[in-house]
Design an enzyme around this catalytic site. Structure first.
Site, PDB file in Angstrom:
ATOM      1  N   ASP A  13     -18.310  60.185  -1.834  1.00 57.35           N
ATOM      2  CA  ASP A  13     -17.442  60.356  -0.615  1.00 57.35           C
ATOM      3  C   ASP A  13     -18.146  60.376   0.720  1.00 57.35           C
ATOM      4  O   ASP A  13     -17.393  60.549   1.764  1.00 57.35           O
ATOM      5  CB  ASP A  13     -16.709  61.633  -0.695  1.00 57.35           C
ATOM      6  CG  ASP A  13     -15.255  61.380  -1.824  1.00 57.35           C
ATOM      7  OD1 ASP A  13     -15.031  60.263  -2.081  1.00 57.35           O
ATOM      8  OD2 ASP A  13     -15.398  62.481  -2.733  1.00 57.35           O
ATOM      9  N   ASP A  41     -11.143  54.925  -5.989  1.00 52.76           N
ATOM     10  CA  ASP A  41     -11.320  55.262  -4.573  1.00 52.76           C
ATOM     11  C   ASP A  41     -12.534  54.708  -4.160  1.00 52.76           C
ATOM     12  O   ASP A  41     -12.605  54.820  -2.789  1.00 52.76           O
ATOM     13  CB  ASP A  41     -11.274  56.818  -4.323  1.00 52.76           C
ATOM     14  CG  ASP A  41     -10.341  57.449  -5.319  1.00 52.76           C
ATOM     15  OD1 ASP A  41     -10.042  57.159  -6.388  1.00 52.76           O
ATOM     16  OD2 ASP A  41      -9.718  58.640  -4.940  1.00 52.76           O
TER      17      ASP A  41
END
Length: 406
Positions: free
Chosen positions: A122, A184
């Site tokens: 992330d 993602d």
């Protein structure tokens, strides 16, 4: 002579009809008051920003029936820290108001040390909306080295045996014992592409492309919808399991997961100009659009959408609206250009409406997003990343209009 005259008239008439048809296709069918929606966002920030004074935290969500942002710490394991400065950068971009640039700089530079994060994927979400937009929109060229270091940190999680970047740590997600990749992760590739274009190692580009190719091969079903989580054998690269973390069920179609795919492959084509990625982006986009309800905002999972009691996910709509505006400029077919453009405008019109706007109700741009209903939290709330992709879409639309592409 009479025959020649008639033939010329027939051809002229036919060409005139073709011109009219082309104009009908190229003329946008749907309009929104873009400036009003931008103004609404700025007014919301004018309310929220004076309340958000703790630089060690960032706004994450507004709980159902509450009005103010719940703030969480700028911790290296909290993936949402970059979206608030990103919101500020885009608001500066669309308004020219230096107040938002100053605020964006202040909110960006508090987590420079995150450039060294290697514990998860992330870092792309965390660093690019903040430092990347600061470089591109704010002219902060000193952010370049921070972004290049961030890209190297992300690239360190690439497993060549698998062909993807490892998303999560097994310690934090013990359901999976080997190499985990989630849909993602497609969004984090933007950091690698940017770095490769700005003096970073060429391998950043190669890793991003390989990750996209592997995900395209393994992450999608025959109906062109996506699983959320894939577990690979770390040594052989074999797919071991296909699961979900945030969707309704392992085999269900988690709506934000589909949105990540649409945005991700549109971005990958934009960066590579490889037609296989454009073709795939269109296919998964069309599959997504076919599943939408009338208001263009999906339920949190498409497999529960027929139940009117199930919550919506405005974040998915905002992500796809932004992606569609880009896609509309990348496809060659004029009918596809307008189809994607008009779908984006419908989404933005819906999001800016009384049904989804936070104006007069809470401090956010948007309401009615769902982060992880299957985990029991962030259900029917405002989410900072919904606001981020919404303002990004408005920024992209303004640029399209400014450049006379509509």
């Amino acid at each position: 002579m009479l025959f020649l005259t008639c033939f010329v008239c027939f051809v002229a008439c036919k060409n005139s009809n073709k011109t009219d048809e082309a104009f009908a296709v190229s003329k946008p069918e749907i309009q929104i008051d873009l400036q009003k929606q931008i103004n609404d966002c700025e007014k919301q920030l004018e309310i929220a920003v004076p309340k958000l004074t703790d630089l060690t935290k960032h706004p994450r969500l507004i709980e159902t029936d509450e009005t103010e942002w719940k703030q969480v710490g700028n911790h290296k394991l909290i993936w949402t820290s970059g979206f608030y400065p990103g919101v500020l950068w885009y608001t500066y971009d669309v308004t020219g108001n230096k107040r938002w640039k100053d605020e964006a700089i202040k909110r960006t530079e508090v987590f420079e040390d995150f450039k060294n994060i290697t514990e998860h994927h992330d870092i792309g979400f965390m660093m690019f909306p903040a430092y990347g937009l600061g470089y591109e929109i704010g002219g902060k060229k000193e952010y370049k080295d921070i972004l290049l270091t961030s890209a190297a940190s992300l690239a360190s999680r690439f497993n060549p045996n698998v062909g993807t970047i490892k998303s999560w740590s097994n310690k934090m997600h013990p359901r999976w014992q080997q190499h985990i990749t989630i849909i993602d992760n497609m969004l984090n590739l933007e950091l690698l592409f940017w770095a490769a274009k700005h003096g970073g190692d060429k391998k950043f580009y190669d890793i991003a492309v390989k990750h996209a190719e592997t995900t395209m091969k393994n992450h999608f079903r025959d109906d062109l919808t996506s699983w959320h989580v894939l577990e690979y054998d770390s040594v052989t690269g074999k797919v071991l399991n296909r699961h979900t973390k945030q969707g309704y069920a392992d085999n269900s179609r988690w709506s934000r997961g589909q949105a990540w795919g649409v945005y991700g492959y549109t971005m990958v084509y934009k960066e590579t100009k490889d037609k296989k990625f454009l073709d795939f982006a269109q296919k998964i986009t069309d599959a997504y659009l076919d599943l939408l309800p009338e208001d263009m905002v999906p339920a949190w999972d498409f497999d529960v959408q027929d139940d009117p009691k199930e919550e919506k996910d405005a974040s998915a709509a905002a992500i796809v609206a932004s992606a569609l505006l880009d896609l509309s400029t990348l496809v060659e077919d004029e009918a596809d250009q307008m189809r994607y453009y008009n779908a984006a405008i419908k989404m933005l019109k819906s999001l800016g409406s009384e049904n989804y706007s936070g104006v007069g109700k809470a401090d956010s741009f948007l309401l009615h997003s769902t982060g992880a209903k299957s985990l029991g939290h962030e259900i029917d709330v405002a989410l900072i990343y919904a606001d981020y992709y919404y303002i990004e879409a408005l920024s992209r639309l303004k640029k399209l209009k400014t450049n006379n592409k509509l």
